[in-house]
Design an enzyme around this catalytic site. Structure first.
Site, PDB file in Angstrom:
ATOM      1  N   MET A  70     -11.288  -6.339   5.490  1.00  0.00           N
ATOM      2  CA  MET A  70     -10.568  -5.342   6.230  1.00  0.00           C
ATOM      3  C   MET A  70     -10.067  -6.017   7.713  1.00  0.00           C
ATOM      4  SD  MET A  70     -10.245  -2.756   4.368  1.00  0.00           S
ATOM      5  CE  MET A  70      -9.259  -1.864   5.539  1.00  0.00           C
ATOM      6  N   ASP A 113      -6.622  -6.719   4.046  1.00  0.00           N
ATOM      7  CA  ASP A 113      -6.073  -5.181   4.161  1.00  0.00           C
ATOM      8  C   ASP A 113      -5.892  -4.715   5.520  1.00  0.00           C
ATOM      9  OD1 ASP A 113      -5.194  -2.767   3.833  1.00  0.00           O
ATOM     10  OD2 ASP A 113      -6.966  -1.987   2.420  1.00  0.00           O
ATOM     11  N   GLY A 122      -2.752   3.820   8.134  1.00  0.00           N
ATOM     12  CA  GLY A 122      -1.801   2.530   7.829  1.00  0.00           C
ATOM     13  C   GLY A 122      -1.322   2.344   9.410  1.00  0.00           C
ATOM     14  N   HIS A 138      -8.474   1.034  -3.882  1.00  0.00           N
ATOM     15  CA  HIS A 138      -9.349   0.910  -2.728  1.00  0.00           C
ATOM     16  C   HIS A 138      -9.989   2.196  -2.406  1.00  0.00           C
ATOM     17  CE1 HIS A 138      -9.395  -0.395   1.879  1.00  0.00           C
ATOM     18  NE2 HIS A 138     -10.750  -0.207   1.480  1.00  0.00           N
ATOM     19  N   SER A 177       0.842  -1.184  -0.137  1.00  0.00           N
ATOM     20  CA  SER A 177       0.103  -0.020  -0.148  1.00  0.00           C
ATOM     21  C   SER A 177       0.823   1.269  -0.015  1.00  0.00           C
ATOM     22  CB  SER A 177      -0.820  -0.003   1.045  1.00  0.00           C
ATOM     23  OG  SER A 177      -1.220   1.351   1.640  1.00  0.00           O
ATOM     24  N   HIS A 219      -1.157  -1.303  -4.297  1.00  0.00           N
ATOM     25  CA  HIS A 219      -2.454  -1.036  -3.699  1.00  0.00           C
ATOM     26  C   HIS A 219      -2.576   0.611  -3.429  1.00  0.00           C
ATOM     27  CE1 HIS A 219      -5.880  -1.944  -1.019  1.00  0.00           C
ATOM     28  NE2 HIS A 219      -5.880  -1.087  -0.321  1.00  0.00           N
ATOM     29  N   GLY A 250       1.169  -2.273   4.225  1.00  0.00           N
ATOM     30  CA  GLY A 250       1.945  -0.978   3.942  1.00  0.00           C
ATOM     31  C   GLY A 250       2.926  -0.869   4.697  1.00  0.00           C
ATOM     32  N   SER A 251       3.064  -0.593   6.261  1.00  0.00           N
ATOM     33  CA  SER A 251       4.062  -0.564   7.088  1.00  0.00           C
ATOM     34  C   SER A 251       5.159  -1.630   6.838  1.00  0.00           C
ATOM     35  CB  SER A 251       3.719  -0.142   8.355  1.00  0.00           C
ATOM     36  OG  SER A 251       2.317  -0.552   8.736  1.00  0.00           O
ATOM     37  N   GLY A 254      -8.910   3.550   7.289  1.00  0.00           N
ATOM     38  CA  GLY A 254      -8.532   5.194   7.439  1.00  0.00           C
ATOM     39  C   GLY A 254      -7.050   5.466   7.676  1.00  0.00           C
ATOM     40  N   ASP A 271      -4.529   3.621  -1.653  1.00  0.00           N
ATOM     41  CA  ASP A 271      -5.793   3.870  -0.747  1.00  0.00           C
ATOM     42  C   ASP A 271      -6.317   5.337  -0.999  1.00  0.00           C
ATOM     43  OD1 ASP A 271      -6.032   1.625   1.082  1.00  0.00           O
ATOM     44  OD2 ASP A 271      -3.894   1.881   1.339  1.00  0.00           O
ATOM     45  N   GLY A 276      -2.587  -4.271   8.812  1.00  0.00           N
ATOM     46  CA  GLY A 276      -1.908  -5.018   9.733  1.00  0.00           C
ATOM     47  C   GLY A 276      -1.383  -6.174   9.539  1.00  0.00           C
ATOM     48  N   MET A 332      -8.942   8.218   0.198  1.00  0.00           N
ATOM     49  CA  MET A 332      -9.892   8.381   1.558  1.00  0.00           C
ATOM     50  C   MET A 332     -10.571   9.679   1.093  1.00  0.00           C
ATOM     51  SD  MET A 332      -7.581   6.978   4.322  1.00  0.00           S
ATOM     52  CE  MET A 332      -6.617   5.367   4.225  1.00  0.00           C
ATOM     53  N   MET A 392     -12.093   4.361  -0.080  1.00  0.00           N
ATOM     54  CA  MET A 392     -12.769   4.453   1.262  1.00  0.00           C
ATOM     55  C   MET A 392     -13.568   5.778   1.059  1.00  0.00           C
ATOM     56  SD  MET A 392      -9.435   3.053   3.290  1.00  0.00           S
ATOM     57  CE  MET A 392      -8.640   3.017   1.764  1.00  0.00           C
TER      58      MET A 392
HETATM   59  C1  DX5 Z   1      -6.411   1.293   5.693  1.00  0.00           C
HETATM   60  C2  DX5 Z   1      -5.894   1.035   4.286  1.00  0.00           C
HETATM   61  C3  DX5 Z   1      -4.828  -0.094   4.183  1.00  0.00           C
HETATM   62  C4  DX5 Z   1      -3.306   0.346   4.863  1.00  0.00           C
HETATM   63  C5  DX5 Z   1      -2.875  -0.798   5.214  1.00  0.00           C
HETATM   64  O1  DX5 Z   1      -7.427   2.005   5.992  1.00  0.00           O
HETATM   65  O2  DX5 Z   1      -6.916   0.543   3.590  1.00  0.00           O
HETATM   66  O3  DX5 Z   1      -4.471  -0.298   2.904  1.00  0.00           O
HETATM   67  O4  DX5 Z   1      -2.621   1.126   4.047  1.00  0.00           O
HETATM   68  O5  DX5 Z   1      -1.586  -0.290   6.101  1.00  0.00           O
HETATM   69  P1  DX5 Z   1      -0.949  -1.426   6.975  1.00  0.00           P
HETATM   70  O6  DX5 Z   1      -0.400  -2.576   6.309  1.00  0.00           O
HETATM   71  O7  DX5 Z   1       0.209  -0.570   7.619  1.00  0.00           O
HETATM   72  O8  DX5 Z   1      -1.744  -1.713   8.301  1.00  0.00           O
HETATM   73 ZN    ZN Z   2      -6.439  -0.489   1.547  1.00  0.00          ZN
END
Ligand code: DX5
Ligand code: ZN
Length: 228
Positions: free
Chosen positions: A141, A176, A148, A70, A12, A37, A198-199, A146, A39, A178, A41, A72
């Site tokens: 999810m 998606d 990362g 994605h 992400s 990916h 992501g992280s 919202g 995101d 954690g 928002m 949101m």
């Molecule tokens: C959260 C996003 C994710 C996010 C995941 O709302 O949809 O795609 O980037 O980040 P990590 O992998 O750090 O939880």
């Molecule tokens: Zn996402």
């Protein structure tokens, strides 16, 4: 895009350097990312703002794999054509984002994209039971969307139930939130094939030192090869 259930890691870019998306995408793809990916928002459906169609269009030319967008946002329908024009391969809308997910998924496919539907942690698998023939991906999810870097919420039972509902349909199951080498194995074993991270992918690396991206991606992949 052909369908298979092989494991796909989708970094992400929410965890990338926002001032350098082009080179971040190229770096993470060179290090083994299967999909990218993205995101989106709106500060309304979720309590955070990222970016819209013009930025997605600008980064499109840097993506050589699959651009997995994605949303949101609510509403979704007024923006579907803009994301098609931006070059999204997959466009995912939340089932909670409006009363007409059936119409939304038809419109996404009608605009020439693969259609995805996402489920918040509090939404049961059966919420998508009657749209499984209209979608190409279900995103489970494992955080409240919202941000990362949030703590993982275990949705293994939901993934298992979804796979029962999906049966033989060519529908991807994406996770998606954690995702790490610790949380990934039980989700993969339950039937997920796309892991967004992501992280866990971007930590420790940069465009000038991208090797950690590769090591992080491999660590998630290897964790899923081990028995759970
Ligand atoms: C959260 C996003 C994710 C996010 C995941 O709302 O949809 O795609 O980037 O980040 P990590 O992998 O750090 O939880
Ligand atoms: Zn996402």
């Amino acid at each position: 895009m052909s369908f298979d259930r092989s494991l796909k890691i989708a970094p992400s870019i929410l965890s990338a350097d926002f001032a350098d998306f082009g080179r971040e995408i190229e770096a993470v793809e060179a290090q083994g990312a299967d999909w990218i990916h993205v995101d989106v928002m709106d500060g309304h459906f979720v309590p955070n703002l990222t970016f819209g169609p013009p930025l997605v269009k600008a980064i499109r030319r840097h993506v050589t794999t699959v651009m997995d967008v994605h949303l949101m946002i609510a509403p979704v329908d007024p923006y579907i054509d803009a994301f098609a024009d931006a070059g999204a391969d997959i466009l995912t809308a939340h089932v909670e984002a409006g009363p007409h997910i059936h119409r939304t998924l038809q419109a996404i496919r009608g605009a020439g994209m693969k259609a995805g539907v996402a489920l918040n942690p509090g939404t049961p698998a059966v919420a998508v039971e009657h749209v499984l023939d209209l979608c190409d991906l279900v995103c489970v999810m494992t955080v409240n969307p919202g941000f990362g870097g949030q703590s993982f919420i275990d949705m293994t039972a939901k993934v298992r139930r979804l796979r029962e509902l999906i049966g033989d349909r060519p529908v991807h199951v994406e996770i998606d939130g954690g995702v790490t080498p610790v949380t990934a194995p039980s989700l993969r074993a339950a039937g997920a094939d796309v892991l967004v991270a992501g992280s866990a992918v971007f930590k420790g690396g940069s465009v000038t030192d991208p090797a950690p991206y590769g090591a992080n991606i491999r660590a998630i992949r290897v964790s899923c090869d081990t028995e759970v």
